[in-house]
Design an enzyme around this catalytic site. Structure first.
Site, PDB file in Angstrom:
ATOM      1  N   TYR A  42       0.861  -1.193   0.000  1.00 52.73           N
ATOM      2  CA  TYR A  42       0.000   0.000   0.000  1.00 52.73           C
ATOM      3  C   TYR A  42       0.894   1.238   0.000  1.00 52.73           C
ATOM      4  CZ  TYR A  42      -4.230   2.704   0.768  1.00 52.73           C
ATOM      5  OH  TYR A  42      -5.262   3.590   0.621  1.00 52.73           O
ATOM      6  N   LYS A  97     -20.104 -20.206 -10.547  1.00 49.75           N
ATOM      7  CA  LYS A  97     -19.446 -19.997 -11.842  1.00 49.75           C
ATOM      8  C   LYS A  97     -18.010 -19.521 -11.626  1.00 49.75           C
ATOM      9  CE  LYS A  97     -19.895 -20.029 -16.348  1.00 49.75           C
ATOM     10  NZ  LYS A  97     -20.944 -19.309 -17.062  1.00 49.75           N
ATOM     11  N   GLU A 139     -24.116 -13.693 -17.315  1.00 48.97           N
ATOM     12  CA  GLU A 139     -24.729 -14.964 -16.926  1.00 48.97           C
ATOM     13  C   GLU A 139     -26.182 -14.755 -16.510  1.00 48.97           C
ATOM     14  OE1 GLU A 139     -23.930 -19.159 -16.330  1.00 48.97           O
ATOM     15  OE2 GLU A 139     -22.635 -17.565 -17.066  1.00 48.97           O
ATOM     16  N   ASP A 165     -24.462 -18.240 -21.425  1.00 43.69           N
ATOM     17  CA  ASP A 165     -25.697 -18.969 -21.724  1.00 43.69           C
ATOM     18  C   ASP A 165     -25.920 -19.072 -23.225  1.00 43.69           C
ATOM     19  OD1 ASP A 165     -26.362 -19.258 -18.993  1.00 43.69           O
ATOM     20  OD2 ASP A 165     -27.084 -17.207 -18.949  1.00 43.69           O
ATOM     21  N   ALA A 198     -35.786 -20.681 -29.681  1.00 43.45           N
ATOM     22  CA  ALA A 198     -35.172 -19.484 -30.274  1.00 43.45           C
ATOM     23  C   ALA A 198     -34.830 -18.454 -29.213  1.00 43.45           C
ATOM     24  CB  ALA A 198     -36.110 -18.883 -31.325  1.00 43.45           C
ATOM     25  N   GLY A 199     -34.365 -18.944 -28.053  1.00 45.23           N
ATOM     26  CA  GLY A 199     -33.883 -18.041 -27.012  1.00 45.23           C
ATOM     27  C   GLY A 199     -32.408 -17.747 -27.204  1.00 45.23           C
ATOM     28  N   ALA A 200     -31.760 -17.306 -26.139  1.00 46.81           N
ATOM     29  CA  ALA A 200     -30.366 -16.874 -26.228  1.00 46.81           C
ATOM     30  C   ALA A 200     -29.451 -17.992 -26.717  1.00 46.81           C
ATOM     31  CB  ALA A 200     -29.903 -16.366 -24.860  1.00 46.81           C
ATOM     32  N   ASN A 290     -32.631 -28.909 -20.198  1.00 46.26           N
ATOM     33  CA  ASN A 290     -32.288 -29.355 -18.850  1.00 46.26           C
ATOM     34  C   ASN A 290     -33.430 -29.032 -17.902  1.00 46.26           C
ATOM     35  OD1 ASN A 290     -29.831 -30.742 -18.439  1.00 46.26           O
ATOM     36  ND2 ASN A 290     -28.668 -28.898 -18.961  1.00 46.26           N
TER      37      ASN A 290
END
Length: 755
Positions: A42, A97, A139, A165, A198-200, A290
């Site tokens: 420091y 994660k 995420e 995702d 047809a999502g992400a 899932n």
């Protein structure tokens, strides 16, 4: 197919509560002990790198953690399959994660939860934090906001921004598809591909496949309203519209007829067997919903034996698992100080994964999964615990980043880079994964001798619920029931089999057996009754001796010497019988076995040679090629000491026995473990640092283990009892439930058993 594991609410909460709340902590990487250290860390010392970075911002990668730090950021609007739980409730997932980043690619990561659903606020917040990190992993953000947020941040920030995702699923899907098409002899540009969802993740999958050569007109995208066709208005947005095609098809069923590939990121049961029947020859089916896929592999193969099937689940072959992608993508991107992760880097990652799956699978990987793995219809994607991933995938990503101009600091020596990656990863986790897989295949009936201890009961419940086998608990039913209920595991009472002298029909045969062993050692029938009926260690050992269980774990409640003495009433378990205790120390990515930590008090040179052989045997059963060092306070004869003489003579005993592993000594610990110090002795027969240390006496072994445990925070497994005819393991009295479970797994694998 692997046994399905069961995780209860109480177990999940306990995991996140103990030993401290949460899953991550921050540790200093530099000395912080003296006033001088603090002055450098420091004020005033810290002013120097601040000034250097102000003059040249690129040096932030040299003087701070920026170059190995990723932010895992969410607003909790799409948490796993749970929906919009909010920012705070998403924190356990984001911590998880961050742990995966560290575990699989040695990337430091910190979770950040932003309490806003406004894309503009989210974008501004992340942008302002840019100087802190080398990359951003977005995420669990719901669509379509995730598209807006990622695109804006990519444009505004000069570090990689990656919504896992979307792109993580796409990369692993692409890797599997490369190999599936390789097996079926098809080319991606000729394939008719149907995407449901047809999502992400779905949009990212189809976009990456088009970047790899799939033709727009051959890709049919479906959502809950059916086929996305040109002219459709219901339920459309700009991201779906980009994939609309000119077609008369309106339903998923129509789209599936004659299709070569199905990609599902939708819901359970979306695909029927009739749809699979209608597909082209050698259909590729990636049912990635899932926790339950659009169609199970069993259902698909029932009507199409030529189908290649992947799912998102670990209990089926060909798991599409994002952990194969994001850690290594960021590892490669961070190491070239990348400005972005582009399509070329994602494709390089997919191609590297696909190539790895086609290579011969090392024995240690097969051991970790309990079965032989080879490239084919049931193995088109590498397994997450393949140790080659860390030094195979990041170099491919880095090369692609350098070739496409997003690198700030190119890597000149990619081979040296790969070697460095190989060296930095912890081998111990794959070792533990391997023995757990072997135990799950064995399905041993495990005898837990101390059913009056809540740690043992927790371990017994975990053993059974993890699908490792049947848990037999020695104890009183009422006591076991009360302790399980107090531990929040009341529902486990009916799962465990509780055994004791009062409820067994075998007590008389146990006593007869024991009397035959001990009648000439001063034990009368009254003594025998007390031992067999009242001592849990003896009773459990008798169960094992009579085949009423397959393996035994004990020792959590009594000193190991006493437990070994009790077991010795039933089995030949003394030093004269060849028994040895080997303890595994796991610390900072290294594993070292130390012996003898349990049986031999003051071994002579012949005993030391036997300890070396037992240690090498355990090492090989753990998947480690042994290098044995006889350690002392002297090195190769100096200083001369009567106490060190036996360590000097022990290698000669092994010379006479003609063993098939590396060994040498005597030497000090630094010579044994430090390659630079070992290099000062060019005649040393070890080809690298020792991983099995044979010490002069049990007291020195005990001191070494406990010192490493208390001062360095090493993980201790053992002592692993080896040299017995039956699989028995003895825990220490300070064992946690997880330690006891590890020892039970060792016993189930019969590690150390004298066959």
């Amino acid at each position: 197919m692997a046994e399905k594991t069961r995780i209860t609410r109480d177990e999940a909460l306990a995991y996140h509560l103990e030993p401290t709340p949460g899953k991550i902590e921050v540790l200093a990487s530099t000395p912080m002990t003296t006033q001088r250290d603090l002055s450098l860390a420091y004020s005033p010392g810290v002013a120097v790198p601040c000034e250097v970075i102000a003059e040249n911002p690129e040096t932030a990668y040299d003087y701070t953690t920026k170059g190995n730090m990723v932010a895992v950021i969410s607003n909790g609007t799409a948490v796993l399959g749970l929906g919009n739980l909010g920012a705070l409730a998403s924190k356990p997932v984001m911590e998880g994660k961050a742990v995966l980043f560290k575990r699989f690619a040695d990337v430091n990561a910190i979770d950040i939860e932003l309490d806003t659903e406004d894309p503009d606020e989210f974008i501004k917040a992340v942008q302002l934090m840019g100087p802190s990190f080398g990359g951003v992993n977005l995420e669990d953000i719901k669509a379509p906001e995730c598209f807006i947020i990622e695109q804006a941040l990519k444009e505004k920030m000069d570090i990689p921004v990656f919504h896992d995702d979307q792109h993580g699923t796409a990369v692993i899907c692409a890797a599997g598809l490369i190999n599936a098409l390789h097996l079926s002899g098809k080319k991606i540009e000729d394939c008719r591909i149907v995407l449901n969802g047809a999502g992400a993740a779905g949009i990212a999958c189809i976009e990456l496949l088009k970047a790899m050569g799939a033709r727009h007109e051959n890709c049919i995208v479906c959502d809950t309203k059916g086929v996305i066709y040109q002219g459709r208005t219901a339920g459309m947005n700009q991201w779906k519209s980009a994939h609309a095609v000119a077609t008369d098809m309106r339903t998923l069923e129509e789209a599936m007829e004659g299709a070569d590939v199905f990609l599902g990121v939708s819901v359970k049961g979306a695909v029927t067997q009739d749809m699979v029947k209608s597909m082209a020859d050698n259909p590729v089916i990636f049912a990635m919903a899932n926790p339950d896929p659009e169609i199970t592999p069993e259902e698909a193969h029932e009507v199409r034996v030529d189908a290649i099937v992947a799912t998102g689940r670990s209990d089926y072959p060909n798991q599409v698992n994002n952990v194969l992608g994001f850690p290594y993508l960021f590892r490669g991107a961070l190491d070239i100080h990348a400005r972005a992760i582009n399509d070329e880097m994602k494709i390089a990652c997919a191609e590297a994964l696909a190539a790895l799956a086609r290579e011969d699978v090392p024995d240690e990987v097969a051991m970790a999964y309990g079965r032989k793995l080879s490239f084919g219809r049931d193995y088109i994607i590498p397994t997450p615990f393949d140790p080659r991933l860390i030094y195979t995938v990041p170099p491919a990503v880095a090369r692609a980043g350098m070739d496409t101009g997003v690198s700030r600091r190119p890597i000149v020596d990619l081979e040296g880079y790969a070697d460095g990656l190989r060296a930095r990863m912890d081998p111990t986790s794959s070792i533990l994964q391997g023995i757990y897989a072997r135990a799950r295949n064995t399905q041993a009936r495990m005898i837990f001798a101390e059913g009056d201890d809540v740690r043992v009961l927790r371990a017994a419940v975990a053993y059974q619920r993890n699908g490792l086998g049947k848990a037999l608990v020695v104890g009183r039913e009422s006591d076991v029931k009360d302790k399980l209920e107090a531990a929040g595991l009341g529902d486990a009472v009916r799962e465990l089999e509780v055994v004791n002298a009062a409820n067994t029909e075998h007590l008389e045969s146990y006593k007869s057996f024991l009397y035959q062993r001990l009648q000439r050692k001063g034990f009368d029938r009254h003594d025998i009754h007390k031992l067999a009926a009242r001592d849990r260690h003896v009773f459990a050992a008798l169960m094992l001796a009579h085949g009423h269980g397959d393996a035994l774990v004990t020792g959590a409640t009594r000193k190991s010497a006493h437990v070994l003495e009790m077991i010795g009433k039933v089995f030949d378990a003394g030093a004269a019988d060849g028994a040895v205790g080997i303890t595994a120390l796991l610390h900072k990515g290294k594993i070292v076995l130390i012996g003898d930590t349990l049986v031999n008090e003051w071994p002579a040179e012949a005993d030391l040679a036997l300890i070396a052989e037992r240690g090498a045997h355990v090492a090989r059963e753990l998947g480690i090629e042994p290098r044995v060092a006889f350690v002392s306070f002297s090195t190769f004869g100096y200083p001369v000491s009567e106490r060190a003489e036996k360590m000097h003579r022990a290698p000669a005993v092994l010379d006479q026995r003609g063993v098939d592993f590396e060994y040498d000594g005597e030497m000090t610990v630094d010579v044994a473990l430090n390659p630079k110090v070992m290099a000062q002795y060019p005649f040393c027969r070890l080809s690298g640092p020792a991983n099995v240390l044979v010490v002069p006496a049990r007291h020195s072994a005990s001191i070494s283990v406990k010192l490493m445990q208390e001062m360095a925070g090493a993980t201790v497994i053992g002592p692993i009892l080896t040299g017995l005819q039956s699989p028995i393991q003895i825990c220490s009295t300070v064992s946690t439930a997880n330690d006891i479970l590890n020892m039970a797994v060792m016993a189930a694998c019969e590690i150390g058993r004298n066959r």
